[in-house]
Design a protein around this motif. Sequence first.
Motif, PDB file in Angstrom:
ATOM      1  N   ALA A  84       3.097  11.562  -6.615  1.00  0.00           N
ATOM      2  CA  ALA A  84       4.120  12.261  -6.083  1.00  0.00           C
ATOM      3  C   ALA A  84       5.573  11.743  -6.399  1.00  0.00           C
ATOM      4  CB  ALA A  84       4.132  11.818  -4.515  1.00  0.00           C
ATOM      5  N   GLY A  85       5.476  10.730  -7.370  1.00  0.00           N
ATOM      6  CA  GLY A  85       6.739  10.077  -8.056  1.00  0.00           C
ATOM      7  C   GLY A  85       7.611   9.393  -7.037  1.00  0.00           C
ATOM      8  N   ARG A  86       6.816   8.632  -6.182  1.00  0.00           N
ATOM      9  CA  ARG A  86       7.596   7.332  -5.246  1.00  0.00           C
ATOM     10  C   ARG A  86       6.893   6.152  -5.538  1.00  0.00           C
ATOM     11  NH1 ARG A  86       6.267  11.553  -0.045  1.00  0.00           N
ATOM     12  NH2 ARG A  86       6.875   9.515   1.183  1.00  0.00           N
ATOM     13  N   PRO A  87       7.436   5.594  -6.768  1.00  0.00           N
ATOM     14  CA  PRO A  87       6.913   4.346  -6.932  1.00  0.00           C
ATOM     15  C   PRO A  87       6.841   3.218  -6.138  1.00  0.00           C
ATOM     16  CG  PRO A  87       8.871   4.849  -8.414  1.00  0.00           C
ATOM     17  CD  PRO A  87       8.591   6.254  -7.388  1.00  0.00           C
ATOM     18  N   ASP A  88       8.017   2.975  -5.301  1.00  0.00           N
ATOM     19  CA  ASP A  88       8.195   2.154  -4.404  1.00  0.00           C
ATOM     20  C   ASP A  88       7.117   2.150  -3.430  1.00  0.00           C
ATOM     21  OD1 ASP A  88      10.524   0.891  -5.465  1.00  0.00           O
ATOM     22  OD2 ASP A  88      11.818   2.317  -4.376  1.00  0.00           O
ATOM     23  N   GLU A  89       6.814   3.178  -2.808  1.00  0.00           N
ATOM     24  CA  GLU A  89       5.546   3.407  -1.851  1.00  0.00           C
ATOM     25  C   GLU A  89       4.427   3.225  -2.238  1.00  0.00           C
ATOM     26  OE1 GLU A  89       6.645   6.709   1.313  1.00  0.00           O
ATOM     27  OE2 GLU A  89       7.855   6.995  -0.634  1.00  0.00           O
ATOM     28  N   ALA A  90       4.340   3.435  -3.698  1.00  0.00           N
ATOM     29  CA  ALA A  90       2.902   3.260  -4.398  1.00  0.00           C
ATOM     30  C   ALA A  90       2.548   1.832  -4.642  1.00  0.00           C
ATOM     31  CB  ALA A  90       3.104   4.059  -5.819  1.00  0.00           C
ATOM     32  N   MET A  91       3.699   1.053  -4.923  1.00  0.00           N
ATOM     33  CA  MET A  91       3.550  -0.304  -5.176  1.00  0.00           C
ATOM     34  C   MET A  91       3.171  -1.175  -3.933  1.00  0.00           C
ATOM     35  SD  MET A  91       6.161  -1.658  -8.067  1.00  0.00           S
ATOM     36  CE  MET A  91       7.903  -0.749  -7.384  1.00  0.00           C
ATOM     37  N   ALA A  92       3.922  -0.668  -2.734  1.00  0.00           N
ATOM     38  CA  ALA A  92       3.694  -1.254  -1.220  1.00  0.00           C
ATOM     39  C   ALA A  92       2.162  -1.267  -1.127  1.00  0.00           C
ATOM     40  CB  ALA A  92       4.443  -0.470  -0.449  1.00  0.00           C
ATOM     41  N   ALA A  93       1.725   0.101  -1.316  1.00  0.00           N
ATOM     42  CA  ALA A  93       0.198   0.416  -1.033  1.00  0.00           C
ATOM     43  C   ALA A  93      -0.672  -0.165  -1.828  1.00  0.00           C
ATOM     44  CB  ALA A  93       0.022   2.162  -0.855  1.00  0.00           C
ATOM     45  N   ILE A  94      -0.479  -0.341  -3.234  1.00  0.00           N
ATOM     46  CA  ILE A  94      -1.231  -1.052  -4.213  1.00  0.00           C
ATOM     47  C   ILE A  94      -1.266  -2.666  -3.600  1.00  0.00           C
ATOM     48  CG2 ILE A  94      -1.617  -1.578  -6.453  1.00  0.00           C
ATOM     49  CD1 ILE A  94       0.091   0.794  -6.979  1.00  0.00           C
ATOM     50  N   ASN A  95      -0.165  -2.977  -3.278  1.00  0.00           N
ATOM     51  CA  ASN A  95      -0.416  -4.401  -3.009  1.00  0.00           C
ATOM     52  C   ASN A  95      -0.967  -4.870  -1.756  1.00  0.00           C
ATOM     53  OD1 ASN A  95       1.525  -5.627  -4.960  1.00  0.00           O
ATOM     54  ND2 ASN A  95       3.335  -4.900  -4.229  1.00  0.00           N
ATOM     55  N   VAL A  96      -1.126  -3.904  -0.939  1.00  0.00           N
ATOM     56  CA  VAL A  96      -1.807  -4.055   0.326  1.00  0.00           C
ATOM     57  C   VAL A  96      -3.231  -4.048  -0.158  1.00  0.00           C
ATOM     58  CG1 VAL A  96      -2.665  -3.205   2.593  1.00  0.00           C
ATOM     59  CG2 VAL A  96      -0.318  -3.371   2.155  1.00  0.00           C
ATOM     60  N   SER A  97      -3.822  -3.073  -0.983  1.00  0.00           N
ATOM     61  CA  SER A  97      -5.206  -3.000  -1.593  1.00  0.00           C
ATOM     62  C   SER A  97      -5.493  -4.225  -2.393  1.00  0.00           C
ATOM     63  CB  SER A  97      -5.107  -1.926  -2.241  1.00  0.00           C
ATOM     64  OG  SER A  97      -6.534  -1.775  -3.115  1.00  0.00           O
ATOM     65  N   LEU A  98      -4.346  -4.963  -3.183  1.00  0.00           N
ATOM     66  CA  LEU A  98      -4.662  -6.188  -3.936  1.00  0.00           C
ATOM     67  C   LEU A  98      -4.881  -7.127  -3.045  1.00  0.00           C
ATOM     68  CD1 LEU A  98      -2.534  -5.407  -6.949  1.00  0.00           C
ATOM     69  CD2 LEU A  98      -4.890  -5.616  -6.883  1.00  0.00           C
ATOM     70  N   ALA A  99      -4.227  -7.266  -1.922  1.00  0.00           N
ATOM     71  CA  ALA A  99      -4.367  -8.380  -0.804  1.00  0.00           C
ATOM     72  C   ALA A  99      -5.748  -8.440  -0.207  1.00  0.00           C
ATOM     73  CB  ALA A  99      -3.265  -8.244   0.089  1.00  0.00           C
ATOM     74  N   LEU A 100      -6.408  -7.333  -0.204  1.00  0.00           N
ATOM     75  CA  LEU A 100      -7.586  -6.946   0.420  1.00  0.00           C
ATOM     76  C   LEU A 100      -8.659  -7.205  -0.514  1.00  0.00           C
ATOM     77  CD1 LEU A 100      -7.075  -4.175   2.698  1.00  0.00           C
ATOM     78  CD2 LEU A 100      -7.270  -6.356   3.522  1.00  0.00           C
ATOM     79  N   GLU A 101      -8.395  -6.956  -1.830  1.00  0.00           N
ATOM     80  CA  GLU A 101      -9.423  -6.895  -2.773  1.00  0.00           C
ATOM     81  C   GLU A 101      -8.685  -7.275  -4.290  1.00  0.00           C
ATOM     82  OE1 GLU A 101     -12.038  -7.860  -4.986  1.00  0.00           O
ATOM     83  OE2 GLU A 101     -13.084  -6.773  -3.719  1.00  0.00           O
ATOM     84  N   PRO A 102      -8.385  -8.440  -4.681  1.00  0.00           N
ATOM     85  CA  PRO A 102      -7.723  -8.855  -5.778  1.00  0.00           C
ATOM     86  C   PRO A 102      -8.317  -8.790  -7.052  1.00  0.00           C
ATOM     87  CG  PRO A 102      -8.108 -10.723  -4.685  1.00  0.00           C
ATOM     88  CD  PRO A 102      -8.705  -9.613  -3.916  1.00  0.00           C
ATOM     89  N   GLU A 103      -9.683  -8.302  -7.094  1.00  0.00           N
ATOM     90  CA  GLU A 103     -10.473  -8.161  -8.247  1.00  0.00           C
ATOM     91  C   GLU A 103     -10.996  -7.216  -8.759  1.00  0.00           C
ATOM     92  OE1 GLU A 103     -11.487 -11.446  -9.560  1.00  0.00           O
ATOM     93  OE2 GLU A 103      -9.892 -12.219  -7.871  1.00  0.00           O
ATOM     94  N   TYR A 104     -10.151  -6.008  -8.273  1.00  0.00           N
ATOM     95  CA  TYR A 104     -10.239  -4.680  -8.664  1.00  0.00           C
ATOM     96  C   TYR A 104      -9.277  -4.498 -10.010  1.00  0.00           C
ATOM     97  CZ  TYR A 104     -11.423   0.212  -8.408  1.00  0.00           C
ATOM     98  OH  TYR A 104     -11.833   1.679  -8.792  1.00  0.00           O
ATOM     99  N   ALA A 105      -9.707  -4.410 -10.970  1.00  0.00           N
ATOM    100  CA  ALA A 105      -8.723  -4.151 -12.420  1.00  0.00           C
ATOM    101  C   ALA A 105      -8.140  -2.615 -12.244  1.00  0.00           C
ATOM    102  CB  ALA A 105      -9.438  -4.373 -13.597  1.00  0.00           C
ATOM    103  N   PRO A 106      -8.536  -1.739 -11.782  1.00  0.00           N
ATOM    104  CA  PRO A 106      -8.090  -0.260 -11.720  1.00  0.00           C
ATOM    105  C   PRO A 106      -6.654  -0.594 -10.724  1.00  0.00           C
ATOM    106  CG  PRO A 106     -10.296   0.045 -11.643  1.00  0.00           C
ATOM    107  CD  PRO A 106     -10.030  -1.431 -11.550  1.00  0.00           C
ATOM    108  N   ALA A 107      -6.746  -1.294  -9.807  1.00  0.00           N
ATOM    109  CA  ALA A 107      -5.546  -1.409  -8.931  1.00  0.00           C
ATOM    110  C   ALA A 107      -4.337  -2.286  -9.638  1.00  0.00           C
ATOM    111  CB  ALA A 107      -5.972  -2.203  -7.460  1.00  0.00           C
ATOM    112  N   TRP A 108      -4.662  -3.185 -10.399  1.00  0.00           N
ATOM    113  CA  TRP A 108      -3.877  -3.813 -11.340  1.00  0.00           C
ATOM    114  C   TRP A 108      -3.026  -2.841 -12.084  1.00  0.00           C
ATOM    115  CZ3 TRP A 108      -1.499  -7.853  -9.664  1.00  0.00           C
ATOM    116  CH2 TRP A 108      -2.318  -8.756  -8.951  1.00  0.00           C
ATOM    117  N   GLU A 109      -4.096  -1.937 -12.768  1.00  0.00           N
ATOM    118  CA  GLU A 109      -3.522  -0.930 -13.914  1.00  0.00           C
ATOM    119  C   GLU A 109      -2.497   0.280 -13.027  1.00  0.00           C
ATOM    120  OE1 GLU A 109      -5.125   3.092 -15.916  1.00  0.00           O
ATOM    121  OE2 GLU A 109      -6.507   1.372 -15.762  1.00  0.00           O
ATOM    122  N   LEU A 110      -2.662   0.473 -11.879  1.00  0.00           N
ATOM    123  CA  LEU A 110      -1.974   1.331 -10.971  1.00  0.00           C
ATOM    124  C   LEU A 110      -0.746   0.634 -10.835  1.00  0.00           C
ATOM    125  CD1 LEU A 110      -1.689   4.175  -9.700  1.00  0.00           C
ATOM    126  CD2 LEU A 110      -2.803   3.237  -7.976  1.00  0.00           C
TER     127      LEU A 110
END
Length: 396
Positions: free
Chosen positions: A85-111
């Motif tokens: 949707a072109g909303r990078p700030d909200e994307a990063m906030a969501a991804i950081n929550v995801s990585l806090a729950l599962e930091p070993e998922y490489a595609p999340a780091w890619e996103l």
Amino acid sequence: MVAVSDSVQRARMLLEMRRPADAERELRGVLAQEPQHVTAHSFLALALVQQGDVAEGVAEAHEAVRLAPDQWLTHYMAGQVYQHAGRPDEAMAAINVSLALEPEYAPAWELLARAHLGKGEWPQTAEAARRGLALDPQDSDLVSLLALALTKMGDEEQATAAAAHAVRLDPESPTAHLAYGRAALAFGDPRRAADAFREVLRLAPGFDEARDLLVAALKDRNPLYRRLARLRGVFRGGRRLVFLLPAAPPLVVFFILVAVLHWAAWVAEAWTTLRLARAKATRLLFSDVEARVAVLCCCLVAAGAALLALGGTLGLSAVGTAGVGVMALVTPVQEAVHTGSARARTVLYAWTALLGLAVAVSMVLTAPTTALLCVYAGLATIWVAAGVRRVLGHER
């Protein structure tokens, strides 16, 4: 239950095949049976945003997070939705929550790396890509993102090595060849860059960014165009010195030099575009508008030179000066065409038309002073355009 699971898997495959409408139908069928199916809500959010329905897509992503706030997948999928949707700030906030729950998922780091890349945050892009590569060293997309970030950071050796490594890992990846081409273009090898961008277009014919970069690489192979474009870039900030003119009138010479360099670079671009647009191997890279503008600019130069020669031969200073004014119109034409904002482009087209009319009137009324003012105004359009873009839009 088996049928529901199969439908979700089919929807996942359809999304990977870039068939979001078909995926949406599968997922709505799942939700008709199980309205609180978390994965179905997450995938439906992505299917909707890929079809341009951002509002409903975001709503579905929120619903998935509401139903399962402790599942990393819902936050990761929400990050994908926000990124599309072109909303990078909200994307990063969501991804950081995801990585806090599962930091070993490489595609999340890619996103996360892609989100930082979209914001022009090169060091953060490189760091996220490296974190992902620590988990999956063979991921070509992560290596490509690292190469892109290093290219923007000016690290020629590491960027070139990373881009080459990405291509070796996946020779069929458009992203890898794009990173390779960007590195080559940034570090002075337009020929190698052009080959890389051609490969991108072979693998992904609709990749518009690669098409634009290929055009830039082909133009950069022209030594005259390359030198003038770089000089123009060096002097682009010269418009700020206008405030020093009352204290230092000799700066007028500097401004004239800046304006003439810009004009010469626009002429070189028009000639290069026209040459490439007529060549069999590259003509499809250019739209009809680009080709027509190139023809128009070359015609303005030719017509202006003819009027200048005629005026000099006949001793008609107004005609000769008007000829220079006609040639100077190349700058406003190119500045208007290369403006991204529709409103700003309209204003600059009107300015160009006004200058053209003034040049014609000066010749008819044999008013060399008016013609000379038109020359100055035409060349000075680089600053007029910068002001218009600042007020009404952004520079491309």
